[in-house]
Design a protein around this motif. Structure first.
Motif, PDB file in Angstrom:
ATOM      1  N   TYR A   1      71.118  -2.131   2.956  1.00 37.95           N
ATOM      2  CA  TYR A   1      70.011  -3.150   2.922  1.00 37.95           C
ATOM      3  C   TYR A   1      68.867  -2.616   3.228  1.00 37.95           C
ATOM      4  N   ALA A   2      67.782  -2.948   2.405  1.00 37.19           N
ATOM      5  CA  ALA A   2      66.628  -2.687   2.998  1.00 37.19           C
ATOM      6  C   ALA A   2      65.619  -3.723   2.828  1.00 37.19           C
ATOM      7  N   ARG A   3      64.499  -3.670   3.355  1.00 38.06           N
ATOM      8  CA  ARG A   3      63.353  -4.981   3.324  1.00 38.06           C
ATOM      9  C   ARG A   3      62.120  -4.004   3.092  1.00 38.06           C
ATOM     10  N   ARG A   4      61.192  -4.721   2.521  1.00 35.17           N
ATOM     11  CA  ARG A   4      59.724  -4.179   2.484  1.00 35.17           C
ATOM     12  C   ARG A   4      59.205  -4.023   3.954  1.00 35.17           C
ATOM     13  N   ASP A   5      58.601  -2.889   4.017  1.00 33.50           N
ATOM     14  CA  ASP A   5      57.982  -2.724   5.531  1.00 33.50           C
ATOM     15  C   ASP A   5      56.685  -3.560   5.359  1.00 33.50           C
ATOM     16  N   GLU A   6      55.947  -3.450   6.498  1.00 33.39           N
ATOM     17  CA  GLU A   6      54.955  -4.425   6.811  1.00 33.39           C
ATOM     18  C   GLU A   6      53.379  -4.169   5.887  1.00 33.39           C
ATOM     19  N   ASP A   7      53.387  -2.941   5.490  1.00 33.78           N
ATOM     20  CA  ASP A   7      52.244  -2.656   4.846  1.00 33.78           C
ATOM     21  C   ASP A   7      52.374  -2.800   3.117  1.00 33.78           C
ATOM     22  N   GLY A   8      54.130  -2.966   2.861  1.00 31.99           N
ATOM     23  CA  GLY A   8      54.319  -3.162   1.666  1.00 31.99           C
ATOM     24  C   GLY A   8      54.320  -2.010   0.736  1.00 31.99           C
ATOM     25  N   HIS A   9      54.195  -0.771   1.398  1.00 35.32           N
ATOM     26  CA  HIS A   9      54.272   0.310   0.609  1.00 35.32           C
ATOM     27  C   HIS A   9      55.666   1.084   0.469  1.00 35.32           C
ATOM     28  N   GLY A  10      56.471   0.738   1.407  1.00 33.09           N
ATOM     29  CA  GLY A  10      57.731   1.225   1.404  1.00 33.09           C
ATOM     30  C   GLY A  10      59.134   0.135   1.769  1.00 33.09           C
ATOM     31  N   GLU A  11      60.062   0.990   2.326  1.00 37.14           N
ATOM     32  CA  GLU A  11      61.185  -0.097   2.743  1.00 37.14           C
ATOM     33  C   GLU A  11      61.754   0.586   3.946  1.00 37.14           C
ATOM     34  N   ASP A  12      62.102  -0.758   4.878  1.00 38.00           N
ATOM     35  CA  ASP A  12      62.942  -0.212   6.202  1.00 38.00           C
ATOM     36  C   ASP A  12      64.308  -0.505   6.040  1.00 38.00           C
ATOM     37  N   LEU A  13      65.116   0.271   6.127  1.00 37.54           N
ATOM     38  CA  LEU A  13      66.493   0.170   6.402  1.00 37.54           C
ATOM     39  C   LEU A  13      66.760  -0.672   7.543  1.00 37.54           C
ATOM     40  N   THR A  14      67.538  -1.640   7.184  1.00 37.65           N
ATOM     41  CA  THR A  14      67.823  -2.731   7.798  1.00 37.65           C
ATOM     42  C   THR A  14      69.342  -3.041   8.307  1.00 37.65           C
ATOM     43  N   ALA A  15      70.164  -2.309   7.336  1.00 32.87           N
ATOM     44  CA  ALA A  15      71.750  -2.688   7.559  1.00 32.87           C
ATOM     45  C   ALA A  15      72.311  -1.677   6.784  1.00 32.87           C
ATOM     46  N   VAL A  16      73.534  -1.243   7.146  1.00 33.09           N
ATOM     47  CA  VAL A  16      74.410  -0.505   6.453  1.00 33.09           C
ATOM     48  C   VAL A  16      75.823  -0.761   6.419  1.00 33.09           C
ATOM     49  N   CYS A  17      76.791  -0.673   5.610  1.00 31.07           N
ATOM     50  CA  CYS A  17      78.210  -0.629   5.637  1.00 31.07           C
ATOM     51  C   CYS A  17      78.674   0.183   4.955  1.00 31.07           C
ATOM     52  N   LEU A  18      79.871   0.869   5.300  1.00 29.82           N
ATOM     53  CA  LEU A  18      80.742   1.923   4.949  1.00 29.82           C
ATOM     54  C   LEU A  18      81.817   0.940   4.259  1.00 29.82           C
ATOM     55  N   THR A  19      82.027   1.020   3.010  1.00 35.46           N
ATOM     56  CA  THR A  19      82.839   0.107   2.286  1.00 35.46           C
ATOM     57  C   THR A  19      83.998   1.011   1.476  1.00 35.46           C
ATOM     58  N   ASP A  20      85.116   0.687   1.618  1.00 32.61           N
ATOM     59  CA  ASP A  20      86.203   1.089   0.599  1.00 32.61           C
ATOM     60  C   ASP A  20      86.650   0.349  -0.491  1.00 32.61           C
ATOM     61  N   VAL A  21      86.540   0.847  -1.724  1.00 29.84           N
ATOM     62  CA  VAL A  21      87.151   0.041  -2.667  1.00 29.84           C
ATOM     63  C   VAL A  21      88.749   0.268  -2.883  1.00 29.84           C
ATOM     64  N   LEU A  22      89.279  -0.778  -2.832  1.00 24.58           N
ATOM     65  CA  LEU A  22      90.773  -0.821  -2.877  1.00 24.58           C
ATOM     66  C   LEU A  22      91.075  -1.554  -4.361  1.00 24.58           C
ATOM     67  N   ASP A  23      92.420  -1.338  -4.648  1.00 30.29           N
ATOM     68  CA  ASP A  23      93.034  -2.063  -5.947  1.00 30.29           C
ATOM     69  C   ASP A  23      92.865  -3.660  -5.753  1.00 30.29           C
ATOM     70  N   ASP A  24      93.002  -4.270  -4.843  1.00 33.66           N
ATOM     71  CA  ASP A  24      92.727  -5.608  -4.705  1.00 33.66           C
ATOM     72  C   ASP A  24      91.704  -6.059  -3.808  1.00 33.66           C
ATOM     73  N   GLY A  25      90.601  -5.136  -3.691  1.00 36.98           N
ATOM     74  CA  GLY A  25      89.438  -5.801  -2.692  1.00 36.98           C
ATOM     75  C   GLY A  25      88.454  -4.694  -1.999  1.00 36.98           C
ATOM     76  N   LEU A  26      87.340  -5.284  -1.313  1.00 36.80           N
ATOM     77  CA  LEU A  26      86.862  -4.370  -0.807  1.00 36.80           C
ATOM     78  C   LEU A  26      87.135  -4.425   0.799  1.00 36.80           C
ATOM     79  N   SER A  27      87.177  -3.228   1.229  1.00 31.02           N
ATOM     80  CA  SER A  27      87.247  -3.056   2.890  1.00 31.02           C
ATOM     81  C   SER A  27      86.281  -2.698   3.498  1.00 31.02           C
ATOM     82  N   MET A  28      85.885  -3.354   4.311  1.00 29.00           N
ATOM     83  CA  MET A  28      84.365  -3.168   5.111  1.00 29.00           C
ATOM     84  C   MET A  28      84.978  -2.568   6.587  1.00 29.00           C
ATOM     85  N   VAL A  29      84.852  -1.055   6.247  1.00 31.56           N
ATOM     86  CA  VAL A  29      85.380   0.019   7.257  1.00 31.56           C
ATOM     87  C   VAL A  29      84.371  -0.111   8.376  1.00 31.56           C
ATOM     88  N   TYR A  30      83.142  -0.122   8.421  1.00 31.37           N
ATOM     89  CA  TYR A  30      82.137  -0.116   9.579  1.00 31.37           C
ATOM     90  C   TYR A  30      80.847  -0.574   9.194  1.00 31.37           C
TER      91      TYR A  30
END
Length: 277
Positions: free
Chosen positions: A149-178
């Motif tokens: 998940y990223a948002r525009r940086d203050e000068d509006g020319h790039g993006e700052d990484l704000t959040a990250v999630c390692l996610t597994d895709v299961l047969d019945d859902g998403l598992s939020m690993v970390y």
């Protein structure tokens, strides 16, 4: 000590070590290797029985006199955000989601280190270097994704990484690993936002559940998971609605868990035998 079912896989038990959730207690885990051609099938089956993945290992708490840790998941179809959660969704509208393959980057690690240093400086991952971080992200034998998940940086020319999630895709859902995020944005409640967005991803994909990891009554750091409606916990061998969080106890008792051999015998394994034509 090793405990083996009539068919693979083999299950092991870790040595006791200090519990990260409840002060003064010792934790122990039941675990098995996650490898080979049936890794995804095994991961799907054991995730439904309270197991979690860490790299190429599946584990479940198996403490001698404590059964406080309960695997938790959200029923996507029944979930409705409350007033506070709707406000968080509006506040974070500027975040852009990026989904990638499980590949670690220096930008992710920099955010990860900032998150640990501010939020979990005394935790078990505090000394993790970039190579160990890369292993956590990349060593997966199943279908995994890194959701940034990223948002525009203050000068509006790039993006700052704000959040990250390692996610597994299961047969019945998403598992939020970390997941980890910018600790300098406490008002944005980014941890909660990541869960809310995963509910939306699962809904779009037609997956019924979002697996949150363990909820631990009596642990302040795990309390946020009980704030989502339609949460289920894996309790006494079955999934059930959470109900009143205060009705659960973290008290210890010598009969609170079955012997390891009995626990292993009760695990339902997927049938990997080839079908005959």
């Amino acid at each position: 000590m090793r405990h083996t079912l009539p068919i693979a896989p083999q299950f092991y038990v870790t040595a006791p070590q200090p519990c990260p959730y409840l002060e003064g207690r010792m934790e122990r885990k039941l675990f098995t290797a996650l490898q080979g051609e049936y890794a995804e099938t095994l991961n799907d089956a054991l995730s439904k029985q309270g197991f979690r993945r860490s790299q190429n290992v599946l584990y479940r708490p198996s403490c001698a006199e404590c059964s406080a840790c309960l695997s938790a998941r959200i029923r996507v179809a029944d979930f409705e955000p409350n007033k506070t959660q709707r406000r968080l969704l509006r506040r974070n509208r500027g975040l852009r989601r990026r989904t990638t393959s499980p590949w670690a980057t220096e930008e992710q690690y920099a955010l990860f280190r900032t998150y640990l240093d501010r939020r979990h400086a005394d935790g078990g991952m505090a000394d993790m270097d970039i190579f160990e971080f890369a292993a956590m992200i990349e060593e997966t034998p199943i279908r995994s994704r890194v959701i940034e998940y990223a948002r525009r940086d203050e000068d509006g020319h790039g993006e700052d990484l704000t959040a990250v999630c390692l996610t597994d895709v299961l047969d019945d859902g998403l598992s939020m690993v970390y997941s980890f995020y910018d600790p300098d944005r406490p008002r944005d409640s980014l941890g909660t936002y990541i869960i809310l967005d995963h509910i939306e991803i699962a809904r779009e994909a037609g997956l019924p559940y979002v697996y949150l990891g363990y909820w631990v009554p009596g642990s302040p750091k795990m309390g946020y998971k009980a704030r989502f409606n339609s949460v289920e916990v894996y309790h006494r061998g079955r999934w059930q609605g959470l109900g009143d969080p205060d009705s659960y106890t973290a008290e210890t008792h010598p009969l609170s868990t079955d012997p390891i051999a009995e626990q292993v015998a009760k695990i339902s394994l997927p049938d990997t035998r080839p079908t005959r034509g």
